[in-house]
Design an enzyme around this catalytic site. Sequence first.
Site, PDB file in Angstrom:
ATOM      1  N   ASP A 160     -54.584 106.342 -78.033  1.00 48.08           N
ATOM      2  CA  ASP A 160     -54.651 104.879 -77.946  1.00 48.08           C
ATOM      3  C   ASP A 160     -54.470 104.502 -76.495  1.00 48.08           C
ATOM      4  OD1 ASP A 160     -54.830 104.198 -80.751  1.00 48.08           O
ATOM      5  OD2 ASP A 160     -52.791 104.984 -80.896  1.00 48.08           O
ATOM      6  N   GLU A 220     -43.204 119.377 -83.404  1.00 42.50           N
ATOM      7  CA  GLU A 220     -43.883 118.644 -82.333  1.00 42.50           C
ATOM      8  C   GLU A 220     -42.860 118.030 -81.377  1.00 42.50           C
ATOM      9  OE1 GLU A 220     -47.175 116.149 -83.593  1.00 42.50           O
ATOM     10  OE2 GLU A 220     -46.426 114.551 -82.291  1.00 42.50           O
ATOM     11  N   SER A 256     -44.150 123.920 -88.378  1.00 41.39           N
ATOM     12  CA  SER A 256     -44.396 123.746 -86.943  1.00 41.39           C
ATOM     13  C   SER A 256     -43.622 122.520 -86.492  1.00 41.39           C
ATOM     14  CB  SER A 256     -45.893 123.600 -86.669  1.00 41.39           C
ATOM     15  OG  SER A 256     -46.452 122.600 -87.487  1.00 41.39           O
ATOM     16  N   ARG A 286     -58.162 111.180 -80.318  1.00 37.02           N
ATOM     17  CA  ARG A 286     -58.711 110.113 -79.493  1.00 37.02           C
ATOM     18  C   ARG A 286     -57.615 109.520 -78.620  1.00 37.02           C
ATOM     19  NH1 ARG A 286     -59.882 104.202 -81.746  1.00 37.02           N
ATOM     20  NH2 ARG A 286     -57.605 104.257 -81.593  1.00 37.02           N
ATOM     21  N   HIS A 340     -45.449 120.071 -90.857  1.00 36.66           N
ATOM     22  CA  HIS A 340     -45.381 119.865 -89.402  1.00 36.66           C
ATOM     23  C   HIS A 340     -44.341 118.777 -89.143  1.00 36.66           C
ATOM     24  CE1 HIS A 340     -46.960 119.558 -85.257  1.00 36.66           C
ATOM     25  NE2 HIS A 340     -46.891 118.249 -85.397  1.00 36.66           N
ATOM     26  N   PHE A 383     -42.081 101.811 -85.079  1.00 35.20           N
ATOM     27  CA  PHE A 383     -43.121 102.851 -84.993  1.00 35.20           C
ATOM     28  C   PHE A 383     -44.148 102.655 -86.104  1.00 35.20           C
ATOM     29  CE2 PHE A 383     -41.205 107.111 -83.287  1.00 35.20           C
ATOM     30  CZ  PHE A 383     -41.206 106.597 -82.017  1.00 35.20           C
ATOM     31  N   HIS A 418     -51.438 118.911 -77.173  1.00 34.36           N
ATOM     32  CA  HIS A 418     -52.265 117.834 -77.715  1.00 34.36           C
ATOM     33  C   HIS A 418     -53.157 117.378 -76.564  1.00 34.36           C
ATOM     34  CE1 HIS A 418     -49.384 116.499 -81.169  1.00 34.36           C
ATOM     35  NE2 HIS A 418     -49.234 117.777 -80.902  1.00 34.36           N
ATOM     36  N   GLN A 451     -35.858 101.779 -85.353  1.00 37.95           N
ATOM     37  CA  GLN A 451     -36.900 102.398 -84.541  1.00 37.95           C
ATOM     38  C   GLN A 451     -38.089 102.814 -85.425  1.00 37.95           C
ATOM     39  OE1 GLN A 451     -36.067 106.403 -83.247  1.00 37.95           O
ATOM     40  NE2 GLN A 451     -36.520 105.879 -81.127  1.00 37.95           N
ATOM     41  N   THR A 484     -47.054 116.716 -77.178  1.00 37.02           N
ATOM     42  CA  THR A 484     -47.941 115.550 -77.164  1.00 37.02           C
ATOM     43  C   THR A 484     -48.477 115.286 -75.756  1.00 37.02           C
ATOM     44  OG1 THR A 484     -46.126 114.006 -76.806  1.00 37.02           O
ATOM     45  CG2 THR A 484     -46.747 114.453 -79.098  1.00 37.02           C
TER      46      THR A 484
HETATM   47  P1  FAD Z   1     -60.262 109.151 -84.335  1.00 30.90           P
HETATM   48  O1  FAD Z   1     -60.367 110.222 -85.336  1.00 30.90           O
HETATM   49  O2  FAD Z   1     -61.304 109.072 -83.264  1.00 30.90           O
HETATM   50  O3  FAD Z   1     -60.215 107.762 -85.145  1.00 30.90           O
HETATM   51  C1  FAD Z   1     -59.745 106.572 -84.530  1.00 30.90           C
HETATM   52  C2  FAD Z   1     -60.253 105.361 -85.301  1.00 30.90           C
HETATM   53  O4  FAD Z   1     -61.627 105.177 -85.069  1.00 30.90           O
HETATM   54  C3  FAD Z   1     -60.101 105.453 -86.815  1.00 30.90           C
HETATM   55  O5  FAD Z   1     -59.831 104.157 -87.294  1.00 30.90           O
HETATM   56  C4  FAD Z   1     -61.473 105.928 -87.281  1.00 30.90           C
HETATM   57  O6  FAD Z   1     -61.741 105.516 -88.620  1.00 30.90           O
HETATM   58  C5  FAD Z   1     -62.373 105.229 -86.282  1.00 30.90           C
HETATM   59  N1  FAD Z   1     -63.604 105.960 -85.942  1.00 30.90           N
HETATM   60  C6  FAD Z   1     -63.747 107.284 -85.740  1.00 30.90           C
HETATM   61  N2  FAD Z   1     -65.013 107.584 -85.376  1.00 30.90           N
HETATM   62  C7  FAD Z   1     -65.674 106.397 -85.322  1.00 30.90           C
HETATM   63  C8  FAD Z   1     -67.001 106.022 -84.980  1.00 30.90           C
HETATM   64  N3  FAD Z   1     -67.922 106.932 -84.634  1.00 30.90           N
HETATM   65  N4  FAD Z   1     -67.322 104.683 -85.035  1.00 30.90           N
HETATM   66  C9  FAD Z   1     -66.411 103.751 -85.384  1.00 30.90           C
HETATM   67  N5  FAD Z   1     -65.130 104.059 -85.723  1.00 30.90           N
HETATM   68  C10 FAD Z   1     -64.767 105.356 -85.678  1.00 30.90           C
HETATM   69  N6  FAD Z   1     -51.559 109.985 -79.654  1.00 30.90           N
HETATM   70  C11 FAD Z   1     -51.380 110.271 -78.342  1.00 30.90           C
HETATM   71  O7  FAD Z   1     -51.643 109.427 -77.486  1.00 30.90           O
HETATM   72  N7  FAD Z   1     -50.937 111.497 -77.935  1.00 30.90           N
HETATM   73  C12 FAD Z   1     -50.668 112.497 -78.811  1.00 30.90           C
HETATM   74  O8  FAD Z   1     -50.279 113.585 -78.410  1.00 30.90           O
HETATM   75  C13 FAD Z   1     -50.838 112.228 -80.201  1.00 30.90           C
HETATM   76  N8  FAD Z   1     -50.592 113.174 -81.142  1.00 30.90           N
HETATM   77  C14 FAD Z   1     -50.830 112.911 -82.460  1.00 30.90           C
HETATM   78  C15 FAD Z   1     -50.654 113.934 -83.407  1.00 30.90           C
HETATM   79  C16 FAD Z   1     -50.905 113.707 -84.760  1.00 30.90           C
HETATM   80  C17 FAD Z   1     -50.712 114.822 -85.744  1.00 30.90           C
HETATM   81  C18 FAD Z   1     -51.327 112.416 -85.189  1.00 30.90           C
HETATM   82  C19 FAD Z   1     -51.573 112.135 -86.642  1.00 30.90           C
HETATM   83  C20 FAD Z   1     -51.521 111.394 -84.272  1.00 30.90           C
HETATM   84  C21 FAD Z   1     -51.287 111.626 -82.894  1.00 30.90           C
HETATM   85  N9  FAD Z   1     -51.490 110.650 -81.933  1.00 30.90           N
HETATM   86  C22 FAD Z   1     -51.305 110.926 -80.589  1.00 30.90           C
HETATM   87  C23 FAD Z   1     -51.907 109.293 -82.317  1.00 30.90           C
HETATM   88  C24 FAD Z   1     -53.448 109.120 -82.286  1.00 30.90           C
HETATM   89  O9  FAD Z   1     -53.929 109.325 -80.982  1.00 30.90           O
HETATM   90  C25 FAD Z   1     -53.756 107.701 -82.753  1.00 30.90           C
HETATM   91  O10 FAD Z   1     -53.464 107.591 -84.125  1.00 30.90           O
HETATM   92  C26 FAD Z   1     -55.167 107.209 -82.430  1.00 30.90           C
HETATM   93  O11 FAD Z   1     -55.214 105.804 -82.733  1.00 30.90           O
HETATM   94  C27 FAD Z   1     -56.270 107.847 -83.246  1.00 30.90           C
HETATM   95  O12 FAD Z   1     -56.524 109.114 -82.858  1.00 30.90           O
HETATM   96  P2  FAD Z   1     -57.534 110.037 -83.758  1.00 30.90           P
HETATM   97  O13 FAD Z   1     -57.680 111.310 -83.055  1.00 30.90           O
HETATM   98  O14 FAD Z   1     -57.094 110.040 -85.148  1.00 30.90           O
HETATM   99  O15 FAD Z   1     -58.864 109.144 -83.591  1.00 30.90           O
END
Ligand code: FAD
Length: 274
Positions: free
Chosen positions: A99, A7, A5, A97, A256, A206, A67, A202, A38
């Site tokens: 950032d 992205e 896949s 989630r 991916h 990242f 996403h 770069q 994304t």
């Molecule tokens: P989570 O799974 O919610 O985790 C975030 C952090 O919080 C982790 O450190 C986890 O250990 C901690 N945590 C989770 N639950 C709890 C809780 N209940 N209490 C305390 N701590 C907790 N970013 C974008 O903005 N747009 C995108 O389109 C995008 N696409 C991505 C695609 C992939 C495949 C990947 C791997 C990352 C992508 N990201 C994207 C980046 C991602 O949004 C960031 O890495 C973000 O910081 C974490 O997202 P997550 O969904 O993993 O968060």
Amino acid sequence: MLPISFEFYPPKTDEQRTQFDRTVRKLKGLAPQFMSVTFGAGGSTLSQTPETVQRLRDTHGMAGVPHLTCVGGSREEIRTLLGQYRTLGCDRIVALRGDLPSGMARSGDLRYANELVAFIRAEHGGHFHIEVAAYPETHPQAEDALADLRRFKAKLDAGANSAITQYFYNADAYFRFVDDARALGVDAPIVPGIMPITNFTQLRRFSEGCGAEIPRWVQQRARAFGDDAEALREFAADVVAGLCQRLIAGGAPALHFYTLNLAKPALTVLQRLG
Ligand code: FAD
């Protein structure tokens, strides 16, 4: 060949759209399982992500996978986007989630990705195949590796179907992560995210932000090539193709590719894999 896949990020200008179309045309020939788009956390691509998913469908006949991030967004905004995606015929989504962009204070109604997964399931039942993120080298904000692994499991317990990892260049980190997840009872596919290397400066920037490690030997070798761009490109493609070969041999269920909207880096790696 394993399922693959790709992205993309949503193009915002005419020039970017032309490049996006060119890239999609080249990569489409490899029959990818899906192409994902994304989303700018905090809503910076609120209209562009759905538009790009629609472009994939209407211009390229491809099933686009959006996403969706929850940070900074309200339940209502997320509900509207999910409705849009269903109308566009999407049945797969990457739930994150995100950032919060620096300076943005609003945290949103849902704090973590597991809450977003639960929300999608509550609103749409089993309609969407939900992908979540995984971090073989640990998410940079996690308390520790085990806590992060438990948070990862919480996303699958909330209803996610499979995972895509952050990119990494250390295959052992991936294998160990998969073993640890299996030991915790996670049986969902965990697909490695592959970042072809185009620009070391770069990539270094990242990687600092997302906690991915570029092995020292790779950095040292890259430095030794100096301005020899061709030799550097060959080396980078060898490193990433070697990583993919190890992942495939070790049982990765799919690959991916993070394309950054460029076809050549991913194609070069895939050609080396035959
Ligand atoms: P989570 O799974 O919610 O985790 C975030 C952090 O919080 C982790 O450190 C986890 O250990 C901690 N945590 C989770 N639950 C709890 C809780 N209940 N209490 C305390 N701590 C907790 N970013 C974008 O903005 N747009 C995108 O389109 C995008 N696409 C991505 C695609 C992939 C495949 C990947 C791997 C990352 C992508 N990201 C994207 C980046 C991602 O949004 C960031 O890495 C973000 O910081 C974490 O997202 P997550 O969904 O993993 O968060």
